[in-house]
Design a protein around this motif. Structure first.
Motif, PDB file in Angstrom:
ATOM      1  N   LEU A   1       0.852  -1.269   0.045  1.00  0.00           N
ATOM      2  CA  LEU A   1       0.016   0.070  -0.040  1.00  0.00           C
ATOM      3  C   LEU A   1       0.674   1.120  -0.056  1.00  0.00           C
TER       4      LEU A   1
ATOM      5  N   TYR B   1       3.708   1.409  -1.320  1.00  0.00           N
ATOM      6  CA  TYR B   1       4.274   1.633  -2.672  1.00  0.00           C
ATOM      7  C   TYR B   1       3.343   2.390  -3.501  1.00  0.00           C
ATOM      8  N   ILE B   2       2.039   1.700  -3.522  1.00  0.00           N
ATOM      9  CA  ILE B   2       0.916   2.265  -4.239  1.00  0.00           C
ATOM     10  C   ILE B   2       0.891   3.817  -3.881  1.00  0.00           C
TER      11      ILE B   2
ATOM     12  N   CYS C   1       3.535   5.716  -5.601  1.00  0.00           N
ATOM     13  CA  CYS C   1       3.442   5.836  -7.202  1.00  0.00           C
ATOM     14  C   CYS C   1       2.466   6.961  -7.583  1.00  0.00           C
ATOM     15  N   GLY C   2       1.474   6.887  -6.732  1.00  0.00           N
ATOM     16  CA  GLY C   2       0.388   7.928  -6.789  1.00  0.00           C
ATOM     17  C   GLY C   2       0.735   9.138  -6.753  1.00  0.00           C
TER      18      GLY C   2
ATOM     19  N   PRO D   1      -1.232   5.235  -9.204  1.00  0.00           N
ATOM     20  CA  PRO D   1      -0.915   4.322  -8.293  1.00  0.00           C
ATOM     21  C   PRO D   1      -0.220   2.961  -8.742  1.00  0.00           C
ATOM     22  N   PHE D   2      -1.001   2.520  -9.861  1.00  0.00           N
ATOM     23  CA  PHE D   2      -0.297   1.233 -10.275  1.00  0.00           C
ATOM     24  C   PHE D   2       0.667   1.242 -11.333  1.00  0.00           C
TER      25      PHE D   2
END
Length: 424
Positions: free
Chosen positions: A227, A229-230, A233-234, A240-241
């Motif tokens: 979560l 890492y998501i 990224c977001g 996010p992915f």
């Protein structure tokens, strides 16, 4: 919540440590000799080159992405190409920490990989001995150490670290050490996306065994690595992915689900050259394959007359001949489907958390349709190694030729990696 101390039971005796260290050291010596002595003495193969005696021999393919992350962080653009964001953060973060001491990347990455793999073998031995006895522990440890894909526990890849943190999480959860299970589980999901298989495994075991509510809490905390890492990224890339989108660059397009698996089977039966040509260009490959199948049938039919010893070694001989004929497609197919069968066969003998984790891991990568490096992902499922240990503890006569064959494959794969040829 009271934190239980890390508990190594049975005691970490000198004999246990020597066995694990011996398996680790001997298998790593085979890799080092193959990569640093044999590969440089061979002529450069087509598509590869002859390496030199250097730490750089352990750093190639995915290793370059980890070096980029460790030195300059992540990058991502949604252009259907491969980007560093596809690789999870814990491994390059640990390497970066070692590099901060003034250690070059190739040395730091190799140290992290090998140290992590040694600890993974040690934890596996202790856990299997606690659950299944000393013979299964020895065979499981030997299998994990000598499996040809253990090469990736020495080169700069995530296998060693992933096995370390996932085994630590599973063992802690099995022993109801919930704080440590959550801690190691969170690190597992920060190492690889396949670590997410721990989350449903912990939920299922908590429900089936009627464990305390803390079991559900462990599952939630385990997801934190993924979560976070998501979330990163977001915030950083607006996607996010992004790591999933970037990973698609390494997945070949398929006309239908399972096309790559079918091609792999065709390569075994008909040969790689015939598969590429689209017709029977080399008739000897399918003829020899049929002869091997016929010999295997006759051997099985006459197993009572021949006796168990002759039958077992007869099958070992046929396996080697088939490998010489079919090569990597055979090894990869056996690793994937054989590993799945072993897991199913010993599902009632394995600890529930190990079996659950194994099945959820298989479901995760099979559902993705990914075939590239699938054999490495199966190797990273420790439940398969435990099932192999149970099998060889029951039939030790199979164990010694299996380890010998593994050693040959390990050296062969190490040479290929050093020559910059695809190894998995």
């Amino acid at each position: 919540m009271k934190i239980k101390p890390l508990n190594f039971q049975p005691p970490l005796s000198r004999n246990r440590l020597l066995f694990v260290a011996g398996m680790w050291l001997l298998s790593r010596l085979v890799i080092a000799i193959a990569m640093l002595m044999i590969a440089p003495s061979l002529p450069a193969p087509p598509g590869g080159f002859a390496p030199i005696f250097s730490w750089e021999v352990f750093s190639y393919w995915d290793s370059g992405w980890y070096e980029q992350i460790a030195r300059s962080g992540y990058e991502y653009v949604n252009d259907n190409n491969g980007h560093s964001v596809a690789f999870f953060p814990l491994f390059p973060l640990v390497i970066s920490g070692v590099m901060s001491l003034g250690v070059p990347f190739a040395v730091a990455g190799t140290i992290v990989s090998n140290f992590s793999f040694f600890v993974a073998l040690l934890l596996l031995y202790l856990w299997v001995e606690e659950s299944h006895g000393i013979n299964a522990a020895r065979w499981a440890t030997a299998g994990l150490a000598w499996c040809p894909f253990s090469l990736f526990g020495t080169v700069i890849y995530t296998e060693g670290l992933f096995l370390f943190v996932s085994i630590a999480a599973l063992r802690a959860f099995d022993k109801e050490e919930y704080f440590w299970a959550a801690f190691w589980g969170m690190l597992t999901t920060a190492t690889r996306v396949t670590g997410a298989a721990l989350i449903p495994a912990f939920l299922l075991v908590t429900w089936r065994e009627g464990r305390v509510v803390r079991g559900y809490f462990v599952s939630m905390v385990t997801s934190a690595g993924l979560l976070l890492y998501i979330l990163y990224c977001g915030i950083s890339f607006g996607e996010p992915f992004a790591f999933l989108l970037a990973q698609k660059a390494w997945q070949p397009r398929q006309s239908f689900f399972g096309e790559a698996w079918l091609k792999m089977l065709v390569k075994i039966v008909a040969g790689t050259a015939n598969c590429k040509a689209g017709f029977i260009k080399d008739p000897w490959h399918p003829i020899l394959f049929l002869l091997i199948c016929a010999c295997a049938y006759l051997l099985w039919r006459n197993r009572v007359k021949l006796g168990s010893v002759k039958t077992d070694y007869g099958f070992c001989t046929l396996v080697i001949i088939l490998w010489l004929l079919a090569g990597s497609p055979l090894i990869n197919t056996v690793m994937i489907f054989g590993g799945g069968y072993l897991l199913w066969y010993f599902r009632n003998k394995l600890r529930l958390v190990a079996a659950s984790y194994g099945f959820f891991s298989f479901a995760l990568f099979l559902a993705s349709g990914r075939t590239v490096s699938a054999e490495r992902y199966v190797y990273g499922i420790v439940s398969v190694a435990i099932a192999l240990g149970l099998l060889l503890a029951r039939y030790p006569r199979w164990g010694y030729p299996t380890m010998g064959f593994f050693a040959i494959l390990l050296a062969s794969l190490a040479v290929r990696f050093a020559q910059h040829l695809w190894a998995g």
